[in-house]
Design an enzyme around this catalytic site. Structure first.
Site, PDB file in Angstrom:
ATOM      1  N   HIS A 247     -41.794  -2.056   7.340  1.00  0.00           N
ATOM      2  CA  HIS A 247     -41.802  -1.380   6.036  1.00  0.00           C
ATOM      3  C   HIS A 247     -40.499  -1.822   5.394  1.00  0.00           C
ATOM      4  O   HIS A 247     -39.456  -1.203   5.599  1.00  0.00           O
ATOM      5  CB  HIS A 247     -41.874   0.138   6.192  1.00  0.00           C
ATOM      6  CG  HIS A 247     -43.218   0.592   6.694  1.00  0.00           C
ATOM      7  ND1 HIS A 247     -43.524   1.899   6.955  1.00  0.00           N
ATOM      8  CD2 HIS A 247     -44.352  -0.105   6.982  1.00  0.00           C
ATOM      9  CE1 HIS A 247     -44.787   1.996   7.373  1.00  0.00           C
ATOM     10  NE2 HIS A 247     -45.306   0.792   7.401  1.00  0.00           N
TER      11      HIS A 247
ATOM     12  N   GLU B 245     -53.840  -3.163   2.831  1.00  0.00           N
ATOM     13  CA  GLU B 245     -54.442  -2.515   3.992  1.00  0.00           C
ATOM     14  C   GLU B 245     -55.264  -1.277   3.668  1.00  0.00           C
ATOM     15  O   GLU B 245     -54.952  -0.174   4.104  1.00  0.00           O
ATOM     16  CB  GLU B 245     -53.356  -2.159   5.009  1.00  0.00           C
ATOM     17  CG  GLU B 245     -52.127  -1.437   4.439  1.00  0.00           C
ATOM     18  CD  GLU B 245     -51.105  -1.146   5.530  1.00  0.00           C
ATOM     19  OE1 GLU B 245     -51.478  -0.510   6.533  1.00  0.00           O
ATOM     20  OE2 GLU B 245     -49.944  -1.538   5.384  1.00  0.00           O
TER      21      GLU B 245
ATOM     22  N   HIS C 287     -53.812   7.132   2.784  1.00  0.00           N
ATOM     23  CA  HIS C 287     -52.555   6.380   2.690  1.00  0.00           C
ATOM     24  C   HIS C 287     -52.612   5.390   1.533  1.00  0.00           C
ATOM     25  O   HIS C 287     -53.663   5.145   0.958  1.00  0.00           O
ATOM     26  CB  HIS C 287     -52.225   5.688   4.026  1.00  0.00           C
ATOM     27  CG  HIS C 287     -53.250   4.700   4.499  1.00  0.00           C
ATOM     28  ND1 HIS C 287     -53.373   3.444   3.957  1.00  0.00           N
ATOM     29  CD2 HIS C 287     -54.204   4.782   5.478  1.00  0.00           C
ATOM     30  CE1 HIS C 287     -54.340   2.786   4.589  1.00  0.00           C
ATOM     31  NE2 HIS C 287     -54.882   3.581   5.501  1.00  0.00           N
TER      32      HIS C 287
ATOM     33  N   TYR D 287     -61.614   6.494   6.998  1.00  0.00           N
ATOM     34  CA  TYR D 287     -61.484   7.154   8.307  1.00  0.00           C
ATOM     35  C   TYR D 287     -62.379   8.392   8.326  1.00  0.00           C
ATOM     36  O   TYR D 287     -62.154   9.330   7.553  1.00  0.00           O
ATOM     37  CB  TYR D 287     -60.016   7.547   8.543  1.00  0.00           C
ATOM     38  CG  TYR D 287     -59.068   6.390   8.292  1.00  0.00           C
ATOM     39  CD1 TYR D 287     -58.802   5.457   9.291  1.00  0.00           C
ATOM     40  CD2 TYR D 287     -58.468   6.217   7.042  1.00  0.00           C
ATOM     41  CE1 TYR D 287     -57.964   4.380   9.050  1.00  0.00           C
ATOM     42  CE2 TYR D 287     -57.627   5.141   6.788  1.00  0.00           C
ATOM     43  CZ  TYR D 287     -57.381   4.228   7.793  1.00  0.00           C
ATOM     44  OH  TYR D 287     -56.546   3.162   7.542  1.00  0.00           O
TER      45      TYR D 287
ATOM     46  N   ASP E 222     -47.837  -8.161  10.007  1.00  0.00           N
ATOM     47  CA  ASP E 222     -48.449  -6.829  10.091  1.00  0.00           C
ATOM     48  C   ASP E 222     -49.931  -6.976   9.753  1.00  0.00           C
ATOM     49  O   ASP E 222     -50.297  -7.117   8.586  1.00  0.00           O
ATOM     50  CB  ASP E 222     -47.726  -5.910   9.089  1.00  0.00           C
ATOM     51  CG  ASP E 222     -48.225  -4.468   9.137  1.00  0.00           C
ATOM     52  OD1 ASP E 222     -49.053  -4.149  10.000  1.00  0.00           O
ATOM     53  OD2 ASP E 222     -47.774  -3.675   8.294  1.00  0.00           O
TER      54      ASP E 222
ATOM     55  N   GLU F 224     -56.110  -5.250   7.271  1.00  0.00           N
ATOM     56  CA  GLU F 224     -54.757  -5.457   6.726  1.00  0.00           C
ATOM     57  C   GLU F 224     -54.356  -6.921   6.815  1.00  0.00           C
ATOM     58  O   GLU F 224     -54.427  -7.533   7.881  1.00  0.00           O
ATOM     59  CB  GLU F 224     -53.748  -4.610   7.516  1.00  0.00           C
ATOM     60  CG  GLU F 224     -52.307  -4.833   7.079  1.00  0.00           C
ATOM     61  CD  GLU F 224     -51.314  -3.888   7.739  1.00  0.00           C
ATOM     62  OE1 GLU F 224     -51.586  -3.431   8.877  1.00  0.00           O
ATOM     63  OE2 GLU F 224     -50.276  -3.608   7.138  1.00  0.00           O
TER      64      GLU F 224
ATOM     65  N   HIS G 219     -47.342  -2.026   1.527  1.00  0.00           N
ATOM     66  CA  HIS G 219     -45.880  -1.845   1.476  1.00  0.00           C
ATOM     67  C   HIS G 219     -45.224  -3.214   1.495  1.00  0.00           C
ATOM     68  O   HIS G 219     -45.850  -4.210   1.870  1.00  0.00           O
ATOM     69  CB  HIS G 219     -45.428  -1.007   2.690  1.00  0.00           C
ATOM     70  CG  HIS G 219     -45.966  -1.493   4.005  1.00  0.00           C
ATOM     71  ND1 HIS G 219     -45.372  -2.507   4.721  1.00  0.00           N
ATOM     72  CD2 HIS G 219     -47.070  -1.158   4.722  1.00  0.00           C
ATOM     73  CE1 HIS G 219     -46.069  -2.747   5.816  1.00  0.00           C
ATOM     74  NE2 HIS G 219     -47.119  -1.951   5.835  1.00  0.00           N
TER      75      HIS G 219
ATOM     76  N   ASP H 240     -53.936  -2.583  15.030  1.00  0.00           N
ATOM     77  CA  ASP H 240     -52.896  -2.817  14.035  1.00  0.00           C
ATOM     78  C   ASP H 240     -51.693  -3.330  14.807  1.00  0.00           C
ATOM     79  O   ASP H 240     -51.037  -2.570  15.520  1.00  0.00           O
ATOM     80  CB  ASP H 240     -52.583  -1.508  13.292  1.00  0.00           C
ATOM     81  CG  ASP H 240     -51.563  -1.695  12.166  1.00  0.00           C
ATOM     82  OD1 ASP H 240     -50.873  -2.737  12.129  1.00  0.00           O
ATOM     83  OD2 ASP H 240     -51.452  -0.772  11.332  1.00  0.00           O
TER      84      ASP H 240
ATOM     85  N   HIS I 280     -51.366   6.834  13.315  1.00  0.00           N
ATOM     86  CA  HIS I 280     -50.288   6.261  14.137  1.00  0.00           C
ATOM     87  C   HIS I 280     -50.593   6.404  15.630  1.00  0.00           C
ATOM     88  O   HIS I 280     -49.702   6.711  16.428  1.00  0.00           O
ATOM     89  CB  HIS I 280     -48.939   6.917  13.796  1.00  0.00           C
ATOM     90  CG  HIS I 280     -48.435   6.509  12.447  1.00  0.00           C
ATOM     91  ND1 HIS I 280     -47.428   7.173  11.784  1.00  0.00           N
ATOM     92  CD2 HIS I 280     -48.818   5.491  11.621  1.00  0.00           C
ATOM     93  CE1 HIS I 280     -47.211   6.579  10.615  1.00  0.00           C
ATOM     94  NE2 HIS I 280     -48.047   5.573  10.496  1.00  0.00           N
TER      95      HIS I 280
ATOM     96  N   ARG J 228     -59.812  -0.141   9.141  1.00  0.00           N
ATOM     97  CA  ARG J 228     -58.743  -0.624   8.262  1.00  0.00           C
ATOM     98  C   ARG J 228     -58.714  -2.141   8.394  1.00  0.00           C
ATOM     99  O   ARG J 228     -58.948  -2.679   9.482  1.00  0.00           O
ATOM    100  CB  ARG J 228     -57.383  -0.021   8.638  1.00  0.00           C
ATOM    101  CG  ARG J 228     -56.236  -0.542   7.766  1.00  0.00           C
ATOM    102  CD  ARG J 228     -54.939   0.292   7.839  1.00  0.00           C
ATOM    103  NE  ARG J 228     -54.288   0.291   9.134  1.00  0.00           N
ATOM    104  CZ  ARG J 228     -54.310   1.279   9.997  1.00  0.00           C
ATOM    105  NH1 ARG J 228     -54.981   2.383   9.719  1.00  0.00           N
ATOM    106  NH2 ARG J 228     -53.688   1.194  11.154  1.00  0.00           N
TER     107      ARG J 228
ATOM    108  N   ASP K  50     -28.603   2.782  33.474  1.00  0.00           N
ATOM    109  CA  ASP K  50     -28.002   1.499  33.095  1.00  0.00           C
ATOM    110  C   ASP K  50     -28.924   0.614  32.256  1.00  0.00           C
ATOM    111  O   ASP K  50     -28.564  -0.525  31.945  1.00  0.00           O
ATOM    112  CB  ASP K  50     -27.608   0.721  34.366  1.00  0.00           C
ATOM    113  CG  ASP K  50     -26.460   1.393  35.081  1.00  0.00           C
ATOM    114  OD1 ASP K  50     -25.728   2.156  34.406  1.00  0.00           O
ATOM    115  OD2 ASP K  50     -26.291   1.180  36.292  1.00  0.00           O
TER     116      ASP K  50
END
Ligand code: GLY
Ligand code: MN
Ligand code: MN
Length: 435
Positions: free
Chosen positions: A356, A382, A345, A386, A266, A405, A349, A255, A238, A403, A35
């Site tokens: 995104h 960003e 990357h 790495y 972001d 950003e 964006h 992030d 990710h 990173r 539920d």
């Protein structure tokens, strides 16, 4: 509820529809288990044109001389409202959200054939929600079956996303205000996490600090699953498990952004868990920061979407050469993709209702040109580096992932960075001081 910004957008769409008709449903509720439902999130297109928060609703925009904007929504229901809370009901909703009329959602199927009959074009996001594709196909067939009585089905089916994506790419004043507020809250969340961070804590404890600050300041919650990645977890782009302990000598990459009235922020920050950058960490950090600064300087109206990526890339590649990881020229390393093991990357964006966000990255007849930046566009910047263990790097760089950003608004003369979490080495070390 000030419905003006939303009504104004509907008017723009109505003008562009000519004698067409557009159908914009909101998102369905999704069952999680038994539920329990996932927290409800409206459809971004529907929200953009209505600000109406309830599920089981759709907008029909009828263009032409007698243009109308119609909302279909749930009826009031005392018994259901005891369990699930307030519902506007069509009458109150029409007034509060500025629609010319509103009807119970249960009557949509019956009314749809008349609403689409004899219109030049039907605008819909085909393939977005299969249940709505079926409903609209059924309405078209009903009109066709009535052709002997003079009804004509629209001769053209058009993708509404093309029209709305173009509008959403340029933020209006109402959107910019909400995005600034979302950015302020997220910036405070990052500062709070930095301040709270201690060696030996777990990643999820920092996640909790962010979530607390987001909700405390009135955001709806996270705009996307937050990444709190200690040590080499930062090299998993990710990473969302957020369940490991934070080792004192490492960096942690966070992030995370919040959602406010539908709009995302972001932000990524990377900082030393013990509050002081080591020499190696600082060297890498300063390269990424310089790359971000170069990228921001390249965000000006008229520049192409790729220009700021290239500006960041040149600084990162020079940094990789200085670190002894690449040899030869910057141009050569970019040409051969030799940098990709450590920067895989793009530099950003579009950002908006979706993290995104919608909007073309390429345009031109053959889609051959990168979109040119224009005032009102919002995007992230960003860059990162790495160094996964085993990614062909010397030991002293192993496990460092950085990173940085921020979110920027393209303005008349350039751009404005509207996120403000501590960012320079000095600012971060200051926020993290505990004496
Ligand atoms: N947080 C998602 C991204 O940075 O693209
Ligand atoms: Mn991000
Ligand atoms: Mn991003």
């Amino acid at each position: 509820m000030n419905h003006q910004p939303y009504s104004r957008r509907r008017e723009i769409v109505l003008e562009r529809l000519g004698d067409g008709v557009a159908i914009v449903p909101t998102a369905p509720e999704k069952l999680r288990n038994r539920d329990a439902h996932y927290p409800y999130r409206f459809d971004s297109y529907f929200w953009y044109l209505s600000g109406f928060p309830e599920p089981e609703a759709a907008i029909v925009l009828v263009g032409g001389k007698e243009a109308r904007s119609i909302l279909f929504c749930r009826e009031r229901d005392e018994a259901r409202e005891v369990w699930d809370g307030f519902r506007y009901g069509p009458e109150t909703a029409a007034e509060a959200f500025g629609f010319s009329e509103a009807h119970p959602i249960g009557t949509l199927e019956e009314k749809l054939p008349d609403l689409i009959a004899n219109r030049g074009s039907l605008w819909h996001s085909l393939g977005h929600e299969p249940a709505w594709d079926r409903r609209i196909a059924a309405a078209l067939n009903t009109v066709r079956a009535n052709s002997r009585s003079g009804a004509r089905a629209p001769g053209e089916i058009r993708d509404l996303r093309a029209l709305l994506d173009e509008m959403r790419l340029i933020k209006d004043a109402h959107e910019i205000d909400l995005m600034r507020r979302a950015a302020d809250i997220a910036s405070a969340g990052h500062a709070r996490a930095m301040h709270a961070c201690r060696p030996g804590m777990a990643e999820h404890e920092l996640e909790a600090e962010l979530g607390y600050e987001f909700r405390r300041r009135g955001a709806d919650g996270h705009a996307y699953p937050p990444i709190v990645a200690g040590g080499s977890n930062a090299c998993i782009l990710h990473y969302v498990a957020n369940n490991r302990l934070l080792a004192g000598s490492s960096l942690v990459l966070i992030d995370a952004g919040c959602e406010l009235a539908g709009y995302a922020s972001d932000i990524t920050r990377t900082f030393p868990i013990n509050g002081r950058f080591s020499a190696e960490q600082r060297t890498v950090y300063e390269i990424v920061l310089a790359a971000q600064e170069a990228a921001i300087a390249a965000i000006v109206p008229g520049a192409s979407f790729m220009d700021y990526h290239h500006a960041a890339l040149r600084v990162l590649v020079q940094g990789l050469i200085d670190l002894g990881l690449l040899s030869g020229s910057v141009d050569g390393a970019i040409e051969s993709d030799a940098y990709k093991p450590w920067y895989m990357h793009r530099t950003g964006h579009w950002l908006g209702l979706d993290v995104h966000d919608v909007g073309d990255y390429r345009s031109g007849n053959g889609n051959e040109e990168w979109t040119r930046l224009a005032p009102g566009m919002t995007l992230t910047v960003e860059p990162g580096l790495y160094f996964r263990p085993g990614a062909n790097v010397p030991d002293h760089l192993h496990g460092i992932g950085v990173r940085i950003e921020d979110d920027v608004l393209v303005s008349e003369g350039g751009c404005r960075v509207y996120t403000s979490a501590p960012k320079t080495v000095a600012e971060i070390e200051e926020v993290m001081r505990h004496d």
